[in-house]
Design a protein around this motif. Structure first.
Motif, mmCIF file in Angstrom:
data_model
loop_
_atom_site.group_PDB
_atom_site.id
_atom_site.type_symbol
_atom_site.label_atom_id
_atom_site.label_comp_id
_atom_site.label_asym_id
_atom_site.label_seq_id
_atom_site.Cartn_x
_atom_site.Cartn_y
_atom_site.Cartn_z
ATOM 1 N N ALA A 44 -3.477 6.603 0.033
ATOM 2 C CA ALA A 44 -2.666 6.945 -1.131
ATOM 3 C C ALA A 44 -2.098 5.682 -1.777
ATOM 4 O O ALA A 44 -2.155 5.520 -2.999
ATOM 5 C CB ALA A 44 -1.530 7.883 -0.718
ATOM 6 N N TRP A 45 -1.604 4.768 -0.935
ATOM 7 C CA TRP A 45 -1.067 3.509 -1.490
ATOM 8 C C TRP A 45 -2.178 2.732 -2.194
ATOM 9 O O TRP A 45 -1.988 2.175 -3.261
ATOM 10 C CB TRP A 45 -0.452 2.642 -0.384
ATOM 11 N N CYS A 46 -3.343 2.690 -1.540
ATOM 12 C CA CYS A 46 -4.461 1.941 -2.110
ATOM 13 C C CYS A 46 -5.038 2.651 -3.332
ATOM 14 O O CYS A 46 -5.854 2.085 -4.040
ATOM 15 C CB CYS A 46 -5.555 1.710 -1.063
ATOM 16 N N SER A 47 -4.658 3.919 -3.549
ATOM 17 C CA SER A 47 -5.067 4.597 -4.779
ATOM 18 C C SER A 47 -4.030 4.372 -5.870
ATOM 19 O O SER A 47 -4.148 4.938 -6.947
ATOM 20 C CB SER A 47 -5.219 6.105 -4.533
ATOM 21 N N GLY A 48 -3.025 3.573 -5.562
ATOM 22 C CA GLY A 48 -2.034 3.223 -6.572
ATOM 23 C C GLY A 48 -0.790 4.084 -6.569
ATOM 24 O O GLY A 48 0.071 3.938 -7.425
#
Lengths: 390, 222
Positions: free
Chosen positions: B121-125
């Protein structure tokens, strides 16, 4: 150093030792290979911003992502990095389409659905947009994960063992799709894998990582034939590693003469080591020719060696042979099974081989006896690498 | 049927759920994902009301809520009133003795979310806040439902602590469970019986509804 690509230098001694440098140009697909526990995933997580190393610099597309000297450490949200996780890490409560839309926070709300549909079509998932991850196969989940990673329009794509959880047939198919897809991407791609064959199939260059240290970066063919050290050679599952002494150089003929067990071997010219110096050397299994008995054949004059077959193990289409040479050294190589049968290769039979001079590669001698690599890199040739024979 | 007591019970259960849920989420997330010193101590403290006799817990709360102790003094300073024998007092007590019922199901639910899913989720922004609302909470939904159901039902049924801290003041701190006890003491078995059936039904329906809801949500299919 390219301004637009990825550049990462990471150093720390604790808690996980790392001494790694990785550069990847836009459009390049770089494979990061190493046995399990070599630090591949930690390196990848550092680049993604999921792990904070003690020291180093990471920049991508001209932007500093991490720099311990200036205190810069961007959160993963601000790094514009697409990550395909090993187990895909899809959001289980969201459909394939919603998973992709989830990566589009930077886009206008009204544009997201259309773009997500386009991305899913690009990874061949038309018609499955409204399925949930639990209703998709492993290969389909991997495609959703790839589409989600690209949804962010990242400056860098990181793939962590993306093909490890699918069957062989699906893996080949997905590898092919990635090879096609990457042609349309102009960002650096870093693929972490423990499968050397996969790395060689997909990558422009391979970086070998072991115990947290990046040992060598090279194009796949060169890397296989000419590892920079015995450590790399072992990681690449080279079995024919020996020690010898440089006898002479002959640059005109592109040859270096190697003295080994009372024999003189001719090798590709390598002026890095002066005559008289101790070296380690290897010959790739693919550069060993087995001669048919009683018949001269191509390359016979290059480093002919006689021995007795100790083992001939049939592994499907190829047969793995261990030959005991006159001096007691053993040599491992493979030939096609039908050739082994036609030539009557079986334990106890005498045989003659040639080591092609181009396939003999000289490396710095091993200074200290090193522990054997716990687990060699997975690939077609995955037998445990033996220690250097003296 | 003692409607005043019924109203107190419902009010108490409602406010306990409303206040305890966010507290439970914060504590459960911390226990599920953060490694900190004294974690085991915090977990033991949260679980304590499960094993402590309600009268013991009630006794300590009664003492702490009194004017001689910081909690009681602070409340006095803040509102000018007392925590002892008031609705606010039993609400605070209720929040404390319900901690394990709210925290434990939530903690299990958060622990079941793979770390990689949050990282994805973090890496999806997604920001931490977006990740919480759009990923963590939907995935922890069954745990949240359990937490609310258990807290609600347990508050309706709690007797000892409420009696110790609240006394039994009609319309203020007398809950249905205490009213039943009072009716039995007064040999009014008919009233005690009807209130008991009522409490049984409410508890059963509440649990039934929330478990049914949890089963229908996709979040269960993790």
């Amino acid at each position: 150093m390219s301004d637009r690509g990825l550049s990462a230098v990471i150093r720390q001694t604790r808690p996980i030792p790392l001494d790694a440098a990785l550069e990847c140009a836009p459009g390049e697909l770089r494979a990061l290979v190493g046995p399990s526990g070599s630090g591949k995933t930690t390196l990848l997580r550092s680049i993604a911003g999921l792990y904070r190393p003690r020291s180093g610099q990471i920049s991508c597309n001209g932007r500093a992502w991490f720099d311990d000297s200036t205190g810069v450490n961007l959160a993963p949200q601000r790094r514009r990095v697409g990550v395909v996780f090993q187990d895909y890490a899809l959001f289980p409560h969201l459909s394939a389409l919603q998973n992709v839309v989830a990566g589009m926070g930077h886009r206008r709300r009204s544009a997201r659905q259309g773009l997500a549909e386009k991305l899913l079509a690009q990874v061949h998932l038309q018609g499955l947009e409204h399925r949930y991850p639990a209703q998709l196969s492993g290969g389909q989940c991997q495609r959703v994960a790839l589409a989600r990673a690209l949804a962010r329009e990242p400056d860098l794509l990181l793939l962590d063992e993306p093909f490890s959880a699918v069957d062989q047939v699906t893996r080949r198919k997905l590898q092919r799709e990635l090879a096609v897809l990457r042609a349309s991407l102009s960002i650096p791609l870093v693929l972490v894998t423990h499968d050397l064959e996969e790395a060689a199939r997909l990558a422009d260059r391979i970086t070998v990582l072991h115990r947290g240290v990046t040992l060598q970066t090279e194009v796949p063919d060169e890397l296989m034939l000419r590892p920079s050290s015995t450590e790399v050679a072992r990681l690449l599952a080279h079995q024919n590693l020996f020690r010898g002494r440089i006898a002479a150089h002959n640059p005109e003929r592109d040859r270096t003469w190697l003295s080994w067990r009372g024999k003189m071997l001719e090798a590709r010219h390598n002026s890095a080591f002066p005559p008289g110096s101790e070296v380690s050397w290897l010959v790739s299994a693919s550069q060993i020719l087995l001669h048919r008995r009683g018949r001269p054949s191509f390359g016979e004059r290059e480093n002919p060696l006689d021995g007795v077959v100790r083992e001939a193990v049939r592994l499907g289409e190829s047969t793995s042979i261990t030959l005991i040479l006159e001096g007691g050294e053993s040599l491992n190589f493979s030939i096609s099974t039908h050739a082994a049968q036609r030539n009557g290769i079986e334990p106890g039979v005498e045989a003659r081989v040639s080591l092609l001079a181009e396939g003999i590669h000289v490396m710095p001698p091993e200074t200290t006896a090193q522990e054997p690599v716990a687990s060699g890199l997975g690939a077609g040739r995955s037998e445990g690498a033996p220690p250097v024979r003296r | 049927m003692d409607w005043a007591a019924f109203e107190v019970s419902l009010r108490l259960a409602f406010w306990t759920c409303l206040i305890l849920t966010p507290i439970g989420i914060i504590v459960a997330r911390a226990l599920a994902w953060s490694a900190f010193r004294g974690r085991g101590f915090v977990e033991a403290f949260v679980a304590l009301p499960l094993v402590l006799p309600p009268t013991v817990l009630g006794f300590y709360l009664l003492v702490a809520f009194g004017g001689d102790w910081p909690v009681g003094q602070f409340w006095q300073w803040l509102t000018g009133g007392s925590l002892v024998f008031t609705f606010e007092g039993i609400l605070l007590a209720s929040i404390i003795f319900n901690l394990p019922f709210a925290v434990q199901p939530l903690q299990r639910a958060f622990e079941a979310i793979p770390g990689e899913v949050r990282e994805a989720a973090w890496c999806s922004g997604m920001s931490a806040w977006q990740t919480f609302w759009r990923i963590e909470l939907p995935l922890a939904w069954p745990g949240l439902i359990s937490a609310v159901a258990l807290t609600f039902a347990h508050t309706l049924g709690e007797f000892g602590v409420v009696l110790m801290v609240g006394g039994s003041i009609s319309g203020e701190t007398e809950t249905l469970a205490i009213a039943i006890y009072d009716r039995v003491q007064a040999f009014d078995e008919a009233a005690a019986g009807s209130m008991s059936v009522f409490l049984l039904l409410i508890s059963f329906v509440t649990i039934g509804i929330v478990y049914g809801l949890a089963g229908r949500r996709r979040g269960v299919r993790v």
